[in-house]
Scaffold this active site. Structure first.
Site, PDB file in Angstrom:
ATOM      1  N   ASN A 172       0.859  -1.230   0.052  1.00  0.00           N
ATOM      2  CA  ASN A 172      -0.012  -0.133   0.095  1.00  0.00           C
ATOM      3  C   ASN A 172       0.792   1.382  -0.164  1.00  0.00           C
ATOM      4  OD1 ASN A 172      -2.180  -1.303  -0.023  1.00  0.00           O
ATOM      5  ND2 ASN A 172      -2.820  -1.168   2.162  1.00  0.00           N
ATOM      6  N   LYS A 230     -14.470   3.908  19.583  1.00  0.00           N
ATOM      7  CA  LYS A 230     -14.386   2.558  20.442  1.00  0.00           C
ATOM      8  C   LYS A 230     -13.699   2.610  21.504  1.00  0.00           C
ATOM      9  CE  LYS A 230     -15.387  -0.264  16.190  1.00  0.00           C
ATOM     10  NZ  LYS A 230     -15.745   0.924  15.494  1.00  0.00           N
ATOM     11  N   LEU A 254     -16.071   6.119   6.159  1.00  0.00           N
ATOM     12  CA  LEU A 254     -16.669   5.310   4.832  1.00  0.00           C
ATOM     13  C   LEU A 254     -15.518   4.931   3.888  1.00  0.00           C
ATOM     14  CD1 LEU A 254     -19.381   8.161   4.175  1.00  0.00           C
ATOM     15  CD2 LEU A 254     -19.893   6.032   4.966  1.00  0.00           C
ATOM     16  N   GLY A 255     -15.667   3.493   3.813  1.00  0.00           N
ATOM     17  CA  GLY A 255     -14.750   2.921   2.760  1.00  0.00           C
ATOM     18  C   GLY A 255     -13.495   2.673   3.273  1.00  0.00           C
TER      19      GLY A 255
END
Length: 601
Positions: A316, A413, A452-453
């Site tokens: 990546n 979280k 998102l995503g």
């Protein structure tokens, strides 16, 4: 084969057609001058024929000079019509002067004027007939009935784009919320009604697809329009354009979940961020991840002297490195920014110390972490080593090397955690607060919800399930989560980092929580299916450590507003015995899961 031959020799064919138009207009003008009589005087006829080649050459040269015969007829507009008109007027003016200067006998002095007007009409007539015949042919060949939502400048640009052969769309009409435009015609297309009439218009005209083309609408307005389309299961697409170049190449894309949930442009104090980053060395851990990579994309906009990418997973990071290099090559970011990629694990204290000592970053954005809740639940020891002690390694290295700023990427979280991942991130926050009085490095954490995503998030999972024909699995019909787009989160992290003094936990305003069930239904609709009919939704029950809802603040914390309305500060709490507790945890990090669970609790 014939069509290919015509395309290859297009310039020659256009030259021949324009020559025909000039000759036709010239002789027709002579007939008009002779008062529509066919009893031509031979003297006049001989003179006209003798000078016809010169007249033709002058007109063709003028067309070439003004490039009036090089335009694509299918795209003829006012500009092309003006070029044709000007070139013919100039050539006939030159011919008129020629006739006067050389006193050509038996040549009607008014003929150049008459011929100019007729030739212009003939040439433009040819072009317009071709355009409309071609347009009608294309429209009749299309299968999908389309609406354009927005009858402004963007809608007109889009309507021209959709008429090309690349799109399978027959434009039925416009939709616009301006009452003054309803029932009017824009660019030859009727405005059928407002978005409130959408359902009725879609049913009446059997619309298959809607294209949204609105320049000045707010994010909420666009979302409301998209939602109206989704409510009637209408396939919806968006027109993308550069803010400063509406007439540049139009891009049409599918509506994404970001369009439904994202809040659009974030108001930032760019001057403050630029002052913080510009001409400084910036290091990002976990640079290949979703948040880390987007942080890098945002950071380079503020021209750091060097951006150091650090990650244990090279694939990546390599992709991001190539992306940034291409942007430099294309002039999208400054070539003066040095981009350095390093393979390293935050668990390796010695390696981290050497890196930070060597590169001496002004600010470190710490995004490296194990974050997948179910996986971490099964491997708590690894999460402890990577998340907790990896963070401790980076924090201590920053303090020892005199780094000015350290920013931890945290999560909602971490608030009242019910799973290992959340607990380890809360420990990271406590490390930030426990080391806040180090006298060297300003430490802070930025806490936000789901993006998102991002890698491992629910959206890629739902997309894969939809591609496979379903079912889409949701843990509970009432489970809710906060969502933010990746660019939104990265932008606010940069802004929050400029406010840091010592030990703050910055909490991002995540907006209104969203039901995961609603998210799944919207994704199914965006994929062109009907929830529960084409794609089933199944409820699987909460996973170990999973909450029904997430929280952004602790009960003991008091949130204070910053100058940015979307960033709050959770006041630091006193952390006692941090180092002793970390030492105990470290001693158990290689032991069984049960002991780790008990100690974490």
């Amino acid at each position: 084969m014939k069509l290919d031959f015509v395309r290859r020799n297009r310039t020659i064919f256009l030259f021949i057609i324009d020559a025909f138009c000039i000759l036709f207009g010239y002789f027709f003008a002579f007939w008009v001058r002779m008062e529509f009589s066919f009893n031509f005087n031979p003297v006049y006829t001989d003179t006209i024929l003798r000078y016809t080649p010169i007249f033709l050459v002058i007109n063709l040269i003028s067309l070439k000079i003004f490039r009036a015969n090089e335009t694509l007829w299918k795209h003829i507009s006012i500009y092309e019509a003006m070029m044709v008109s000007i070139s013919i007027m100039v050539s006939n003016l030159i011919w008129f002067i020629f006739v006067l200067v050389f006193k050509i006998p038996n040549y009607p002095r008014s003929l150049p004027i008459i011929s100019a007007m007729i030739i212009i009409m003939v040439m433009l007539g040819f072009r317009m007939i071709y355009r409309y015949v071609r347009r009608a042919k294309i429209q009749n060949a299309k299968k999908l009935n389309a609406l354009i939502i927005g009858a402004g400048d963007a809608g007109v640009v889009l309507s021209r784009e959709l008429l090309s052969e690349r799109y399978n769309a027959k434009i039925i009409g416009f939709i616009d919320d301006s009452i003054q435009k309803v029932n009017k015609t824009v660019s030859g297309i009727k405005v059928l009604g407002t978005t409130n009439d959408l359902k009725k218009i879609v049913e009446k005209y059997e619309i298959n697809v809607a294209y949204i083309a609105i320049v000045n609408a707010s994010k909420n307005e666009i979302q409301n329009i998209i939602q109206k389309c989704q409510d009637i299961s209408l396939n919806t697409k968006l027109m993308s354009y550069h803010q400063d170049r509406l007439d540049s190449k139009t891009q049409i894309r599918d509506v994404s979940i970001d369009d439904l949930l994202g809040r659009g442009e974030i108001k930032l104090n760019n001057g403050l961020i630029s002052e913080f980053i510009s001409n400084n060395v910036v290091l990002v851990t976990g640079a290949g991840g979703s948040i880390g990579s987007e942080l890098c994309r945002q950071i380079v906009k503020y021209n750091p002297s060097e951006l150091v990418l650090l990650d244990i997973y090279e694939n990546n990071m390599y992709d991001l490195q190539q992306e940034l290099k291409i942007k430099q090559k294309n002039g999208l970011i400054s070539n003066s920014i040095k981009i350095t990629c390093l393979i390293a694990s935050v668990r390796d204290k010695e390696r981290i110390n050497k890196i930070i000592t060597k590169y001496k970053p002004y600010v470190v954005y710490h995004a490296a972490a194990h974050k997948h809740v179910p996986l971490v639940e099964d491997s708590p020891n690894e999460a402890i080593k990577n998340n907790v002690f990896g963070t401790k390694n980076v924090v201590e290295a920053c303090i020892e090397s005199g780094v000015e700023n350290f920013v931890l990427i945290s999560t909602d979280k971490a608030v009242n955690p019910t799973n290992i991942m959340g607990a380890t991130k809360r420990m990271c926050e406590l490390i930030v607060q426990g080391y806040k009085d180090n006298g060297t490095t300003k430490l802070c954490a930025v806490r936000f919800g789901n993006v998102l995503g991002s890698n491992g998030s629910v959206i890629p999972l739902f997309k894969r399930q939809i591609e496979n024909g379903g079912p889409v699995t949701v843990t509970d019909p009432n489970i809710i989560r906060y969502f933010m787009t990746i660019p939104e989160a990265a932008q606010l992290v940069l802004q929050a980092s400029t406010y840091a003094k010592s030990g703050e936990i910055f909490v991002l305003d995540m907006g209104t929580p969203v039901k995961i069930l609603t998210l799944a239904e919207n994704l199914i609709r965006l994929s062109g299916f009907k929830p529960y009919e084409d794609i089933k939704i199944e409820f699987t029950g909460l996973r170990p450590g999973e909450k029904m809802y997430e929280e952004l603040t602790l009960d003991k914390e008091t949130s204070l507003k910053t100058e940015n309305d979307m960033i709050y500060i959770a006041e630091p709490i006193e952390v006692i015995g941090l180092k002793e507790k970390l030492e105990t945890l470290n001693n158990l990090s290689d032991d069984g899961c049960n002991k780790i669970f008990d100690l974490i609790k």
